[in-house]
Motif scaffolding. Sequence first.
Motif, short mmCIF file in Angstrom:
data_model
loop_
_atom_site.label_atom_id
_atom_site.label_comp_id
_atom_site.label_asym_id
_atom_site.label_seq_id
_atom_site.Cartn_x
_atom_site.Cartn_y
_atom_site.Cartn_z
N ASN A 127 0.84 -1.21 0.00
CA ASN A 127 0.00 0.00 0.00
C ASN A 127 0.88 1.26 0.00
O ASN A 127 0.39 2.34 -0.33
N MET A 130 1.44 1.89 -3.92
CA MET A 130 0.30 1.51 -4.77
C MET A 130 -1.05 1.85 -4.15
O MET A 130 -2.08 1.45 -4.71
N GLY A 131 -1.06 2.53 -3.01
CA GLY A 131 -2.37 2.74 -2.37
C GLY A 131 -2.49 4.06 -1.62
O GLY A 131 -3.34 4.89 -1.94
N ARG A 133 -2.18 7.74 -0.35
CA ARG A 133 -1.89 8.98 -1.07
C ARG A 133 -1.83 10.20 -0.15
O ARG A 133 -2.44 10.21 0.91
N GLU A 138 -1.10 12.62 -4.66
CA GLU A 138 0.12 11.89 -5.03
C GLU A 138 0.32 10.64 -4.18
O GLU A 138 0.03 10.66 -2.98
N TYR A 139 0.82 9.59 -4.80
CA TYR A 139 1.02 8.34 -4.07
C TYR A 139 2.25 8.44 -3.15
O TYR A 139 3.28 9.01 -3.52
N VAL A 199 -0.76 6.53 -11.10
CA VAL A 199 -0.16 5.44 -10.33
C VAL A 199 1.32 5.31 -10.69
O VAL A 199 1.67 5.30 -11.87
#
Length: 347
Positions: A127, A130-131, A133, A138-139, A199
């Motif tokens: 996460n 990829m999860g 934010r 923004e990630y 992503v």
Amino acid sequence: MTRRQLFATIPIAAALKRANAAAAPFERIDTHTHIHRRDPALLSLLEQADWRCLSICVSRAIGDEASDLEEMIRGTIDVHQATKGRIAWATAFDARGFESRVFAGRVIASLQQSFGLGAVAVKIWKNIGMGIRAKSGEYLLPDHPALSPVFDAIEKAGRTLIAHLAEPDGAWLPLDAHNPEVNYYTGHPEWHMYGRPGVPSKDAILAARDRVLARHPKLRLVGCHLGSDEEHLDLLAKRLDTFPNFAVDVAARVRYFVSGDHTKAREFLLKYQDRVLYATDFTLGPGDGEDAAKEFQQTHERDWKFFATRDELSYRNRQVQGLGLPENVVRKIFRQNAVRWIPGIAG
Ligand SMILES: [Zn+2]
């Protein structure tokens, strides 16, 4: 004379011949499992077959959902204590809120508490990358400055960082017959990144992990699932050459060795024999009983056969021959590397 004393007096090769082919003359360690509640059947199988495990807590929350981490940690400590340490444990922290000024202080205090209760490692999960934010959308990447003091604290405490970052390539590929992980991402669309705007690419996530390795050269980092380079042993080799503080586990990825080129797999494992840790990713589900424990044992014995013997074995409906790695290498992969990379794992 106990079984262990007996085996200590005879060389491994002779012991292996005498014992049945699937048995090992030493206590083996599975460095990646998720066992968060007591299960007497499972424990007695581990004892009989002479296995230790690391049970890893994971902070899975991404958005505003409630976290189940505290409950998981409580259950895991209970298992650790009830098994007198045969099941060692790794803690985790919730990375949401990383933009708060009190984030690092709060996380470090919770980790110290876990270390006091015997945690030998800390897990970070996919996460991150990829999860989770930022408020800007923004990630969060693993090399974000907010995480740096946390990594420093883990290093200072002599603990190991266990990092499942990124995924197999299939997460960034269309979901079609060419996607080697089509089954997994069909069942878990939340981790299928293909076509999602903003992503990070797999390369960007792994490059951020590499920067953590470079910036914290004394931090031991074990990359789960062959460091997500399961399809690229050549890239993984380069990373292992570049970062002496990096090792990998084989959790849920032995199948890549089995289905790939065995000569290449063997060469890789011989060259990086000090950097690979045996692991399964076994997860004890809420309703799992004796069957799950038996399946766990079968996985252990099948993987052992694949690495340690030249026997024919059936692996996911395929007949294959074991790699037959030398006994000193097998000892490292199934035990010594775990002890060296995750100090405290064997008590
Ligand atoms: Zn896992």
